[in-house]
Design an enzyme around this catalytic site. Structure first.
Site, PDB file in Angstrom:
ATOM      1  N   GLU A  33       0.805  -1.223   0.000  1.00  0.00           N
ATOM      2  CA  GLU A  33       0.000   0.000   0.000  1.00  0.00           C
ATOM      3  C   GLU A  33       0.839   1.273   0.000  1.00  0.00           C
ATOM      4  OE1 GLU A  33      -2.736   3.185   0.731  1.00  0.00           O
ATOM      5  OE2 GLU A  33      -1.013   2.714   1.992  1.00  0.00           O
ATOM      6  N   ASP A  34       1.941   1.275   0.739  1.00  0.00           N
ATOM      7  CA  ASP A  34       2.769   2.478   0.758  1.00  0.00           C
ATOM      8  C   ASP A  34       4.244   2.091   0.703  1.00  0.00           C
ATOM      9  OD1 ASP A  34       3.266   5.157   0.697  1.00  0.00           O
ATOM     10  OD2 ASP A  34       2.812   5.545   2.800  1.00  0.00           O
ATOM     11  N   HIS A  94      -0.652   0.456   7.096  1.00  0.00           N
ATOM     12  CA  HIS A  94      -1.254   1.293   6.060  1.00  0.00           C
ATOM     13  C   HIS A  94      -0.160   2.245   5.556  1.00  0.00           C
ATOM     14  CE1 HIS A  94      -5.387   3.340   4.956  1.00  0.00           C
ATOM     15  NE2 HIS A  94      -4.570   3.258   3.930  1.00  0.00           N
ATOM     16  N   ILE A  96       3.113   4.780   5.562  1.00  0.00           N
ATOM     17  CA  ILE A  96       4.377   4.764   6.292  1.00  0.00           C
ATOM     18  C   ILE A  96       5.189   6.011   5.957  1.00  0.00           C
ATOM     19  CG2 ILE A  96       4.504   2.246   6.441  1.00  0.00           C
ATOM     20  CD1 ILE A  96       6.523   2.272   4.160  1.00  0.00           C
ATOM     21  N   HIS A 113      -3.788  -0.488  11.876  1.00  0.00           N
ATOM     22  CA  HIS A 113      -5.218  -0.633  12.196  1.00  0.00           C
ATOM     23  C   HIS A 113      -5.460  -1.955  12.917  1.00  0.00           C
ATOM     24  CE1 HIS A 113      -6.055   2.867   9.739  1.00  0.00           C
ATOM     25  NE2 HIS A 113      -5.466   2.293   8.705  1.00  0.00           N
ATOM     26  N   ASN A 147      -4.898   7.518   7.591  1.00  0.00           N
ATOM     27  CA  ASN A 147      -4.581   6.880   6.321  1.00  0.00           C
ATOM     28  C   ASN A 147      -3.082   6.933   6.046  1.00  0.00           C
ATOM     29  OD1 ASN A 147      -4.065   6.833   3.317  1.00  0.00           O
ATOM     30  ND2 ASN A 147      -6.248   6.391   3.276  1.00  0.00           N
ATOM     31  N   ASP A 148      -2.527   8.143   6.062  1.00  0.00           N
ATOM     32  CA  ASP A 148      -1.111   8.301   5.735  1.00  0.00           C
ATOM     33  C   ASP A 148      -0.462   9.288   6.688  1.00  0.00           C
ATOM     34  OD1 ASP A 148       1.218   7.759   4.337  1.00  0.00           O
ATOM     35  OD2 ASP A 148       0.816   9.184   2.730  1.00  0.00           O
ATOM     36  N   ASN A 203      -5.905  11.685   1.863  1.00  0.00           N
ATOM     37  CA  ASN A 203      -5.259  10.392   1.710  1.00  0.00           C
ATOM     38  C   ASN A 203      -3.747  10.560   1.838  1.00  0.00           C
ATOM     39  OD1 ASN A 203      -4.256   7.873   0.345  1.00  0.00           O
ATOM     40  ND2 ASN A 203      -6.436   7.500   0.094  1.00  0.00           N
ATOM     41  N   ASP A 248      -3.906   8.607  -4.746  1.00  0.00           N
ATOM     42  CA  ASP A 248      -3.656   7.915  -3.482  1.00  0.00           C
ATOM     43  C   ASP A 248      -2.402   8.480  -2.814  1.00  0.00           C
ATOM     44  OD1 ASP A 248      -3.499   5.935  -1.388  1.00  0.00           O
ATOM     45  OD2 ASP A 248      -4.614   4.544  -2.651  1.00  0.00           O
ATOM     46  N   ASN A 249      -1.370   7.685  -2.618  1.00  0.00           N
ATOM     47  CA  ASN A 249      -0.181   8.166  -1.908  1.00  0.00           C
ATOM     48  C   ASN A 249       0.703   9.049  -2.791  1.00  0.00           C
ATOM     49  OD1 ASN A 249      -0.514   6.896   0.698  1.00  0.00           O
ATOM     50  ND2 ASN A 249      -0.207   4.955  -0.362  1.00  0.00           N
TER      51      ASN A 249
END
Length: 334
Positions: A33-34, A94, A96, A113, A147-148, A203, A248-249
């Site tokens: 995800e990240d 999630h 980082i 989470h 989220n981030d 986000n 997103d990221n």
């Protein structure tokens, strides 16, 4: 309903943009995800996110943090061992962010989470034995749906809350109604406060190389916000860049200041997973975002046949890593 479909880009299909030298990263099967890359080319990858309403290819397996050394000729992903005393069984990573202290100590901040709550886990990276030493768990009422995160010091950061509510039904209503109650929070041991609000769903977050500006992706508004950072850590809005995809990221190329982002061309496919019609992937490069006319380039796009649901794109010395919410990860040499 029409507005909600627009926020999810429910009708968009993406034309392919291929890169010649790419391969899927072995060992990453349930998301990446990240990704955050240190100045020395060590890349941290969060994997195994379980998020309400989203697919998981390993629902019973704890999350992991992988490391890749991008200086190697054929980089491979190695799982980092986490120190005893930390509850690995409920680890659900999630966003980082890394912070390198004056003494070269590397701190890794991980949004977690456990049991569908939100915490921020602070680790110290021990390079000698490829491990993470858990230092502390951070919880706060203002960090309710994180989220981030972007680290500002060894124990301070900005974080995005992607939703106002934490109950799944209320989150659904929040998205459906298009409420703009999402925010950005600044955290330090001395002070915790909301510093920006009015987002559909804040986000990805990151900081400019000169550390004057904070960038915030609003995934359902299809936009990147530029915020000026002040000495009291408050943020003021400078400009908004509208795009035609769910952003997103955000990753920053340190030498140029370019923003690289993993995007979701069609959010409906991401949330309503169909293996016969999987979510697509898209990578954008944003140059000169502070100028009157930023340059936005589609660097990569795939209909889901190779990579599903791209969430991050991070670059180091001509090497590009593309991560996903719950699928695989791609390594490319540009």
């Amino acid at each position: 309903l029409f507005s909600c479909r627009n926020r999810l880009n429910a009708s968009r299909e993406v034309a392919p943009v291929t890169l010649p030298n790419c391969r899927l990263i072995k060992g990453i099967e349930a998301g990446s995800e990240d990704i955050d890359i240190l100045p020395n080319g060590l890349a941290f990858i969060s994997s195994g996110l379980k998020y309400p309403g989203l697919k998981s290819f390993a629902p019973d397996k704890p999350g992991e943090i992988f490391l890749m050394d991008l200086n190697e000729d054929s980089p491979r992903a190695v799982e980092l061992r986490i120190s005893r005393g930390f509850d690995v069984s409920s680890f659900n990573p999630h966003g980082i962010s890394t912070y390198v202290d004056k003494d070269d100590t590397v701190y890794l901040f991980v949004v977690n989470h456990p049991h569908q709550k939100s915490t921020v886990e602070l680790f110290k990276f021990v390079e000698d034995d490829n491990s993470l030493l858990h230092l502390k768990t951070i919880q706060h009422d203002l960090l309710a749906s994180v989220n981030d995160i972007v680290a500002m010091g060894p124990d301070s950061f900005y974080a995005t809350n992607d939703h106002y509510f934490t109950d799944f039904i209320l989150i659904f209503l929040e998205v459906f109604l298009g409420l703009t109650w999402s925010n950005v929070v600044y955290y330090s041991p001395k002070e915790v406060k909301e510093v920006a609000t009015g987002f559909c769903s804040a986000n990805g977050i990151n900081i400019s190389p000169d550390r004057k500006y904070i960038y915030v992706a609003d995934v359902f508004d299809h936009s990147v916000h530029v915020m000026e950072k002040h000495t009291n850590w408050n943020l003021t809005h400078v400009k908004t860049l509208q795009l035609d995809t769910l952003v997103d990221n955000l990753s920053i190329e340190p030498h140029t200041g370019d923003i690289w982002t993993g995007c979701h061309p069609n959010g409906m496919k991401l949330f309503y997973y169909d293996p016969e019609n999987p979510p697509a992937s898209e990578v954008l490069r944003i140059q000169n975002i502070l100028s009157e006319e930023p340059v936005v380039t589609r660097v990569y796009a795939d209909n889901g046949s190779v990579l599903q649901g791209s969430s991050v794109a991070a670059i180091y010395e001509g090497k590009l890593l593309i991560g996903t919410v719950y699928h695989r990860a791609l390594y490319c040499e540009l």
